[in-house]
Design a protein around this motif. Structure first.
Motif, PDB file in Angstrom:
ATOM      1  N   GLU A   1      53.984  41.878   4.754  1.00 28.07           N
ATOM      2  CA  GLU A   1      53.369  40.672   4.702  1.00 28.07           C
ATOM      3  C   GLU A   1      53.567  39.972   5.652  1.00 28.07           C
ATOM      4  N   LEU A   2      55.222  39.668   4.914  1.00 30.82           N
ATOM      5  CA  LEU A   2      55.681  38.043   5.547  1.00 30.82           C
ATOM      6  C   LEU A   2      55.410  38.080   7.060  1.00 30.82           C
ATOM      7  N   LYS A   3      55.464  39.648   7.610  1.00 25.49           N
ATOM      8  CA  LYS A   3      55.728  39.660   9.354  1.00 25.49           C
ATOM      9  C   LYS A   3      54.208  38.959   9.294  1.00 25.49           C
ATOM     10  N   THR A   4      52.751  39.989   8.817  1.00 32.20           N
ATOM     11  CA  THR A   4      51.657  39.627   9.308  1.00 32.20           C
ATOM     12  C   THR A   4      51.375  37.757   8.837  1.00 32.20           C
ATOM     13  N   ASP A   5      51.700  37.475   7.786  1.00 33.31           N
ATOM     14  CA  ASP A   5      51.832  35.894   6.771  1.00 33.31           C
ATOM     15  C   ASP A   5      52.626  34.577   8.373  1.00 33.31           C
ATOM     16  N   ILE A   6      53.274  35.617   9.133  1.00 29.66           N
ATOM     17  CA  ILE A   6      54.386  34.576  10.229  1.00 29.66           C
ATOM     18  C   ILE A   6      53.225  34.047  11.609  1.00 29.66           C
ATOM     19  N   GLU A   7      52.601  35.967  11.610  1.00 27.09           N
ATOM     20  CA  GLU A   7      52.461  36.330  12.432  1.00 27.09           C
ATOM     21  C   GLU A   7      51.355  35.273  12.380  1.00 27.09           C
ATOM     22  N   LYS A   8      50.126  35.061  11.681  1.00 28.62           N
ATOM     23  CA  LYS A   8      48.941  34.229  11.697  1.00 28.62           C
ATOM     24  C   LYS A   8      49.433  32.427  11.571  1.00 28.62           C
ATOM     25  N   LEU A   9      50.625  32.573  10.784  1.00 33.90           N
ATOM     26  CA  LEU A   9      50.855  30.638  11.008  1.00 33.90           C
ATOM     27  C   LEU A   9      51.262  30.257  12.749  1.00 33.90           C
TER      28      LEU A   9
ATOM     29  N   GLU B   1      48.395  29.695  14.404  1.00 37.27           N
ATOM     30  CA  GLU B   1      47.165  28.199  14.375  1.00 37.27           C
ATOM     31  C   GLU B   1      49.140  27.516  14.430  1.00 37.27           C
TER      32      GLU B   1
END
Length: 132
Positions: free
Chosen positions: A78-86, A89
């Motif tokens: 989940e953190l990797k996904t969130d980091i990639e999204k950020l 952006e």
């Protein structure tokens, strides 16, 4: 209960009444007294229970560890996904800012050129370079 020789010696040492009372007391006590075998059996039973409890605890510990590893891996994903999204952006935002900076830079350049042209026109008028 009493060994034969021991019983004979006690019978001779005590009166018949005392001997009967002693035998009665020893017989009552025999039911309550623990033998070495009883103690060893209790010890073995206790050791088996301890080993069983240890085994159950070890199994429970391993289960909890497995659950924790699974949870940790989920969180990492989940953190990797969130980091990639950020990151995506941020890249988009950075490109927008760079575009705006480029526009402002060209607008500023246009204003500077216009200011210099105006200054040249005023000077040309003041020095009569243009003839009007």
């Amino acid at each position: 209960m009493l060994l034969f020789d021991t019983g004979r010696r006690l019978e001779k040492a005590f009166t018949a009444e005392q001997f009967d009372a002693l035998v009665e007391v020893l017989e009552r006590r025999e039911d309550k007294a623990a033998t070495r075998e009883d103690l060893r059996e209790s010890e073995l039973r206790t050791q088996l229970e301890i080993e069983k409890t240890r085994s159950e605890l070890q199994t429970e510990i391993e289960r909890v560890r497995a659950e924790l590893k699974t949870d940790i891996e989920k969180l990492r994903t989940e953190l990797k996904t969130d980091i990639e999204k950020l990151r995506a952006e941020l890249k988009t935002d950075i490109e927008k800012v760079r575009g705006e900076v480029e526009r402002v830079k060209y607008d500023l350049l246009k204003w500077q050129i216009a200011g210099w042209l105006a200054l040249v026109a005023v000077m040309a008028k003041g020095f009569n370079w243009l003839g009007f």
